[in-house]
Design an enzyme around this catalytic site. Structure first.
Site, mmCIF file in Angstrom:
data_model
loop_
_atom_site.group_PDB
_atom_site.id
_atom_site.type_symbol
_atom_site.label_atom_id
_atom_site.label_comp_id
_atom_site.label_asym_id
_atom_site.label_seq_id
_atom_site.Cartn_x
_atom_site.Cartn_y
_atom_site.Cartn_z
ATOM 1 N N ARG A 140 0.849 -1.196 0.000
ATOM 2 C CA ARG A 140 0.000 0.000 0.000
ATOM 3 C C ARG A 140 0.883 1.244 0.000
ATOM 4 N NH1 ARG A 140 -2.994 -2.916 -1.774
ATOM 5 N NH2 ARG A 140 -5.107 -3.503 -1.106
ATOM 6 N N GLU A 169 -3.579 7.731 -5.966
ATOM 7 C CA GLU A 169 -3.618 7.059 -7.264
ATOM 8 C C GLU A 169 -4.803 7.571 -8.077
ATOM 9 O OE1 GLU A 169 -3.669 2.844 -6.628
ATOM 10 O OE2 GLU A 169 -1.770 2.841 -5.552
ATOM 11 N N HIS A 188 -0.736 0.134 -10.368
ATOM 12 C CA HIS A 188 -1.392 -0.798 -9.448
ATOM 13 C C HIS A 188 -1.871 -2.060 -10.186
ATOM 14 C CE1 HIS A 188 -3.552 -0.770 -5.311
ATOM 15 N NE2 HIS A 188 -3.266 -2.016 -5.679
#
Length: 227
Positions: A140, A169, A188
C-alpha cells in the site's frame, strides 16, 4: 545452417554470422559489453520482505529459488511451527532498522493499517545507505510519504524505487517522482495475470468444498482485524 555460441545463447541462422561480423567490425560489440557492468547475481544478494503473509511467503519462495538470502518482517514474533522455510531470518517491526541495513532489496507487501501508515516515512530509510537498497512497493502506498521517498533517493540512501502503489492514485502529474530517473511507476497492476479469473474460480471452488465439508477455509477474512 551454422550454429554458433553468442553471449546470449546459441544462434542457428546463417544470417546471424553476418550480423555478428558487422558488430565486431563496428566496435558495437565491445561497447555493448559495458552494459552488464555492475550486474550482480541474485544469489549474492539479500531481500527484505515487509509482510510475510500469503503473498509474502510466495515472494520469499521465488527469491529463495534464485538463491537470495531472505529476511522477513512481521508484526509479532512467528512461532517456529508457522515459519516459512524460504525465510532465513525473521524480525519484528521494532527491529525494522536492522532489516533495512542488511538488505539489497526491500519489498513492501504490508496492508494499510494504523500501524503501517508512514512506517517508512521520516528518516528511517537512512538505514539503507550502506547497501543502497532498492525499494519495491506492491503493498500500500501510505507506508511511506512522497517527501520521505524523494529525500531517500536524492540523498542516495536508496538506489531507486519501483512503485506499483502510491498514496494517491493515479499519481498526480505534478508529483516529483515522475522526474526521478531511477523511479519506476506502474498503475497498481502487480496483482494481475493472464490466469487471474481461473485462479479466483479455483479458489472459490476449493473454499466452497471446504465449507461444505466443514474444513478450515483458505484466506479467511476476520472482521475484527484490519485485513
Amino acid at each position: 545452417m551454422v550454429a554458433i555460441l553468442t553471449p546470449i545463447g546459441f544462434a542457428a541462422q546463417d544470417e546471424h554470422i553476418t550480423i555478428i561480423c558487422h558488430l565486431y567490425a563496428s566496435d558495437i560489440w565491445s561497447r555493448a559489453k559495458h552494459a552488464t557492468e555492475g550486474v550482480r547475481l541474485l544469489s549474492t544478494l539479500t531481500v527484505g520482505l515487509l509482510g510475510c503473509g500469503g503473498i509474502g511467503k510466495i515472494v520469499a519462495e521465488h527469491c529463495k529459488a534464485m538463491g537470495m538470502t531472505v529476511w522477513g518482517m512481521t508484526r509479532t514474533p512467528v512461532d517456529e511451527s508457522r515459519r516459512c522455510d524460504a525465510v532465513d531470518v525473521y524480525r519484528t517491526t521494532d527491529r525494522l532498522p536492522e532489516l533495512l541495513a542488511v538488505c539489497d532489496y526491500v519489498v513492501n507487501i504490508l496492508p494499510s493499517t494504523k500501524e503501517t501508515t508512514d512506517l517508512l516515512s521520516g528518516g528511517i530509510l537512512s538505514n539503507c545507505r550502506e547497501r543502497k537498497s532498492y525499494f519495491i512497493n506492491i503493498g500500500r502506498g501510505d507506508v511511506v510519504s512522497e517527501d520521505s521517498l524523494v529525500e531517500a533517493i536524492n540523498k542516495n540512501w536508496i538506489s531507486g524505487a519501483a512503485l506499483d502503489v502510491c498514496k494517491e492514485e493515479p499519481l498526480p502529474q505534478e508529483s516529483r517522482l515522475w522526474s526521478l530517473p531511477n523511479v519506476l511507476v506502474t498503475p497498481h497492476v502487480a496483482w494481475r495475470s493472464n490466469t487471474l479469473v481461473q485462479d479466483h474460480a479455483s479458489a472459490f471452488a476449493e473454499n466452497y468444498k471446504r465449507f461444505i465439508e466443514g474444513d478450515p477455509l483458505i484466506d479467511e477474512y476476520f472482521l475484527d482485524q484490519p485485513y
